[in-house]
Design a protein around this motif. Structure first.
Motif, PDB file in Angstrom:
ATOM      1  N   ARG A 271      25.079 -46.124   0.522  1.00 36.12           N
ATOM      2  CA  ARG A 271      23.857 -46.079   1.328  1.00 36.12           C
ATOM      3  C   ARG A 271      24.122 -46.595   2.748  1.00 36.12           C
ATOM      4  O   ARG A 271      23.662 -46.010   3.727  1.00 36.12           O
ATOM      5  CB  ARG A 271      22.756 -46.910   0.671  1.00 36.12           C
ATOM      6  N   SER A 272      24.886 -47.695   2.858  1.00 34.42           N
ATOM      7  CA  SER A 272      25.208 -48.236   4.182  1.00 34.42           C
ATOM      8  C   SER A 272      26.027 -47.235   4.995  1.00 34.42           C
ATOM      9  O   SER A 272      25.795 -47.050   6.196  1.00 34.42           O
ATOM     10  CB  SER A 272      25.978 -49.555   4.042  1.00 34.42           C
ATOM     11  N   LEU A 273      26.999 -46.594   4.354  1.00 36.76           N
ATOM     12  CA  LEU A 273      27.814 -45.592   5.048  1.00 36.76           C
ATOM     13  C   LEU A 273      26.958 -44.438   5.545  1.00 36.76           C
ATOM     14  O   LEU A 273      27.122 -43.964   6.684  1.00 36.76           O
ATOM     15  CB  LEU A 273      28.908 -45.070   4.110  1.00 36.76           C
ATOM     16  N   LEU A 274      26.026 -43.997   4.702  1.00 35.35           N
ATOM     17  CA  LEU A 274      25.162 -42.883   5.080  1.00 35.35           C
ATOM     18  C   LEU A 274      24.240 -43.283   6.244  1.00 35.35           C
ATOM     19  O   LEU A 274      24.046 -42.508   7.199  1.00 35.35           O
ATOM     20  CB  LEU A 274      24.344 -42.430   3.880  1.00 35.35           C
ATOM     21  N   ILE A 275      23.678 -44.493   6.172  1.00 32.57           N
ATOM     22  CA  ILE A 275      22.763 -44.942   7.224  1.00 32.57           C
ATOM     23  C   ILE A 275      23.466 -45.013   8.570  1.00 32.57           C
ATOM     24  O   ILE A 275      22.970 -44.485   9.588  1.00 32.57           O
ATOM     25  CB  ILE A 275      22.167 -46.318   6.858  1.00 32.57           C
ATOM     26  N   VAL A 276      24.637 -45.662   8.620  1.00 34.14           N
ATOM     27  CA  VAL A 276      25.315 -45.824   9.908  1.00 34.14           C
ATOM     28  C   VAL A 276      25.895 -44.504  10.395  1.00 34.14           C
ATOM     29  O   VAL A 276      25.996 -44.277  11.617  1.00 34.14           O
ATOM     30  CB  VAL A 276      26.420 -46.908   9.826  1.00 34.14           C
ATOM     31  N   LYS A 277      26.270 -43.627   9.471  1.00 34.49           N
ATOM     32  CA  LYS A 277      26.770 -42.309   9.888  1.00 34.49           C
ATOM     33  C   LYS A 277      25.667 -41.531  10.594  1.00 34.49           C
ATOM     34  O   LYS A 277      25.897 -40.910  11.646  1.00 34.49           O
ATOM     35  CB  LYS A 277      27.271 -41.541   8.670  1.00 34.49           C
ATOM     36  N   GLU A 278      24.465 -41.575  10.044  1.00 30.20           N
ATOM     37  CA  GLU A 278      23.344 -40.879  10.670  1.00 30.20           C
ATOM     38  C   GLU A 278      22.962 -41.530  12.001  1.00 30.20           C
ATOM     39  O   GLU A 278      22.656 -40.842  12.984  1.00 30.20           O
ATOM     40  CB  GLU A 278      22.150 -40.863   9.720  1.00 30.20           C
ATOM     41  N   LEU A 279      22.985 -42.880  12.034  1.00 30.50           N
ATOM     42  CA  LEU A 279      22.672 -43.568  13.286  1.00 30.50           C
ATOM     43  C   LEU A 279      23.682 -43.227  14.376  1.00 30.50           C
ATOM     44  O   LEU A 279      23.316 -42.953  15.533  1.00 30.50           O
ATOM     45  CB  LEU A 279      22.641 -45.079  13.066  1.00 30.50           C
ATOM     46  N   ALA A 280      24.964 -43.262  14.017  1.00 29.66           N
ATOM     47  CA  ALA A 280      26.010 -42.979  15.002  1.00 29.66           C
ATOM     48  C   ALA A 280      25.979 -41.533  15.454  1.00 29.66           C
ATOM     49  O   ALA A 280      26.404 -41.222  16.579  1.00 29.66           O
ATOM     50  CB  ALA A 280      27.372 -43.320  14.414  1.00 29.66           C
ATOM     51  N   THR A 281      25.497 -40.645  14.592  1.00 33.86           N
ATOM     52  CA  THR A 281      25.410 -39.231  14.955  1.00 33.86           C
ATOM     53  C   THR A 281      24.266 -38.977  15.926  1.00 33.86           C
ATOM     54  O   THR A 281      24.389 -38.184  16.868  1.00 33.86           O
ATOM     55  CB  THR A 281      25.225 -38.372  13.696  1.00 33.86           C
ATOM     56  N   LYS A 282      23.141 -39.676  15.728  1.00 35.97           N
ATOM     57  CA  LYS A 282      21.933 -39.410  16.514  1.00 35.97           C
ATOM     58  C   LYS A 282      21.777 -40.338  17.721  1.00 35.97           C
ATOM     59  O   LYS A 282      21.137 -39.973  18.703  1.00 35.97           O
ATOM     60  CB  LYS A 282      20.702 -39.543  15.625  1.00 35.97           C
ATOM     61  N   TYR A 283      22.342 -41.575  17.634  1.00 33.35           N
ATOM     62  CA  TYR A 283      22.105 -42.554  18.676  1.00 33.35           C
ATOM     63  C   TYR A 283      23.429 -43.207  19.082  1.00 33.35           C
ATOM     64  O   TYR A 283      24.433 -43.108  18.390  1.00 33.35           O
ATOM     65  CB  TYR A 283      21.133 -43.642  18.202  1.00 33.35           C
ATOM     66  N   ARG A 331      35.538 -42.088   8.077  1.00 34.77           N
ATOM     67  CA  ARG A 331      36.406 -41.468   7.077  1.00 34.77           C
ATOM     68  C   ARG A 331      35.665 -40.427   6.228  1.00 34.77           C
ATOM     69  O   ARG A 331      36.274 -39.787   5.369  1.00 34.77           O
ATOM     70  CB  ARG A 331      36.996 -42.544   6.161  1.00 34.77           C
ATOM     71  N   PHE A 332      34.362 -40.310   6.440  1.00 41.19           N
ATOM     72  CA  PHE A 332      33.542 -39.394   5.651  1.00 41.19           C
ATOM     73  C   PHE A 332      32.753 -38.485   6.590  1.00 41.19           C
ATOM     74  O   PHE A 332      32.423 -38.868   7.712  1.00 41.19           O
ATOM     75  CB  PHE A 332      32.548 -40.160   4.767  1.00 41.19           C
ATOM     76  N   THR A 333      32.429 -37.310   6.097  1.00 40.41           N
ATOM     77  CA  THR A 333      31.486 -36.458   6.810  1.00 40.41           C
ATOM     78  C   THR A 333      30.081 -36.770   6.329  1.00 40.41           C
ATOM     79  O   THR A 333      29.884 -37.366   5.253  1.00 40.41           O
ATOM     80  CB  THR A 333      31.784 -34.973   6.567  1.00 40.41           C
ATOM     81  N   LEU A 334      29.099 -36.364   7.120  1.00 37.23           N
ATOM     82  CA  LEU A 334      27.711 -36.610   6.736  1.00 37.23           C
ATOM     83  C   LEU A 334      27.375 -35.872   5.448  1.00 37.23           C
ATOM     84  O   LEU A 334      26.653 -36.401   4.583  1.00 37.23           O
ATOM     85  CB  LEU A 334      26.780 -36.157   7.874  1.00 37.23           C
ATOM     86  N   GLU A 335      27.918 -34.677   5.293  1.00 34.64           N
ATOM     87  CA  GLU A 335      27.663 -33.900   4.070  1.00 34.64           C
ATOM     88  C   GLU A 335      28.257 -34.592   2.842  1.00 34.64           C
ATOM     89  O   GLU A 335      27.652 -34.613   1.763  1.00 34.64           O
ATOM     90  CB  GLU A 335      28.256 -32.486   4.211  1.00 34.64           C
ATOM     91  N   GLU A 336      29.445 -35.181   3.000  1.00 37.41           N
ATOM     92  CA  GLU A 336      30.075 -35.901   1.892  1.00 37.41           C
ATOM     93  C   GLU A 336      29.226 -37.090   1.446  1.00 37.41           C
ATOM     94  O   GLU A 336      29.084 -37.357   0.250  1.00 37.41           O
ATOM     95  CB  GLU A 336      31.467 -36.385   2.296  1.00 37.41           C
TER      96      GLU A 336
END
Length: 376
Positions: A271-283, A331-336
């Motif tokens: 969940r933490s990886l997904l949250i920061v991945k989305e944040l880093a992608t958008k902001y 190390r991960f894609t958003l889809e992963e």
């Protein structure tokens, strides 16, 4: 008309309960010391060890407590009876026995009938069955303090442990740089005794220096069982499948619950990886240091941070787990990561509703999460 029955005053009866053995023992000892009059000798207090081997032994312990409560001290003055570490009051085989149930009821009968004005009773126990009438009777007679270990499978468990660690550090005159105390709590977990020992170890290591950094914590602090759970999260973030499988095997061998591993280690890190991945992608977020990262979170619009985990007291974001995941998310894609969260849900359903081997379910989950996708 017979005089009304005089029960013991609540100030005479004290119950310290909970699953945090270290804090229960510490607070019970402090209670006994506080109740002891200045200059009291060893005969003023009577300690009855409450660790029963079986039902018969539990009954004998209760009889010893009653005898102690009804016996005045040799040289007069105040007397404290401490039933220490009772293990026969909970929902276990010994605790369900007639000897244990009736024995504790008999102790309460004696207390209700009235203790001597200078007699105090202290009870410490790691568990007590709250469904029994004995617990309700005890609640009317005693001041009850409860010290339970936090549930590390639930978000925000670090708050209570953090407060205890901060207090211990203040007592020793220690300060921690940003993120260091969070790291200490994650590594020591819910084991209060180990947490205190680690802080004392840091205190001795620092000497005249009074500020502890992240590298000092990493170099000195030993991993508890909860720390091993947290280390699985690190292995997931590092996408180190071999390390994650090794740690999983250690925890299952130690008897750790599979659901606890999934909800306490794997799901929070995904969940933490997904949250920061989305944040880093958008902001644009500051990745250079912890303080800069938290400042960049505070600067984001509320619509972007409403779903972020917060501290238990609501004072701000529970940002350190997110900061740890910040560089790992590359190390991960958003889809992963979206697929990983769905896979965690599927594993949870299998653990709860099927007869599949728990180890196999979690191993398959880790292999699916950490094996790089082959581009077609």
């Amino acid at each position: 008309m017979p005089p009304p029955k005089k029960t013991a005053s609540p100030s005479q009866v004290h119950a310290i309960l909970g699953t945090d053995d270290a804090r229960v023992k510490e607070m019970a000892m402090k209670t006994v010391q506080r109740l002891s009059p200045p200059g009291a000798d060893e005969f003023a207090n009577e300690i009855v060890e409450g660790n029963a081997d079986n039902a018969e032994h539990a009954g004998q312990i209760c009889s010893n407590v009653i005898m102690a409560l009804q016996t005045m001290p040799f040289f007069g003055g105040a007397k404290i009876v401490w039933l220490k570490g009772a293990n026969f009051l909970g929902d276990n085989q010994t605790g369900k026995s007639q000897a244990a149930v009736q024995g504790f009821e008999n102790i309460l009968d004696v207390i209700e009938s009235g203790l001597g004005p200078d007699v105090s009773f202290v009870l410490s126990a790691n568990s007590i069955d709250k469904r029994r009438t004995a617990y309700k009777r005890l609640g009317k007679l005693a001041g009850i303090e409860v010290f339970d270990k936090p549930d590390t499978s639930k978000a925000g468990w670090e708050g209570a442990v953090m407060a205890h660690a901060s207090q211990k550090a203040r007592e020793l005159g220690l300060t921690f740089e940003s993120g260091a105390l969070d790291l200490l709590v994650q590594m020591a977990g819910d084991d209060t005794r180990q947490l205190e020992n680690e802080i004392v170890k840091i205190d001795l290591y620092l000497g005249e220096r009074r500020r502890c950094g992240i590298n000092t914590v990493r170099g000195l602090v030993s991993l508890s069982r909860s720390g091993v759970i947290w280390e699985i999260g690190n292995a997931i973030g590092a996408r180190d499948l071999q390390r994650a499988l090794e740690l999983l095997g250690v925890l299952l061998y130690q008897g750790q619950n599979a659901i606890g591993i999934l909800l306490g280690a794997i799901v929070p890190r995904v969940r933490s990886l997904l949250i920061v991945k989305e944040l880093a992608t958008k902001y644009k977020v500051n990745k250079s240091n912890y303080s800069g990262f938290t400042s960049s979170l505070d600067a984001l619009p509320s619509s972007a941070t409403s779903h972020l985990p917060r501290k238990k007291d609501g004072s701000g974001f529970n940002a350190y787990p997110l900061f740890l995941a910040l560089n790992e998310a590359g190390r991960f894609t958003l889809e992963e990561l979206h697929a990983a969260l769905v896979a965690c849900l599927d594993a949870n359903v299998k653990l709860v509703t099927t007869q599949l081997d728990n180890k196999v379910v979690l191993e398959r989950l880790l292999v699916g999460l950490l094996t790089p996708r082959v581009k077609r």
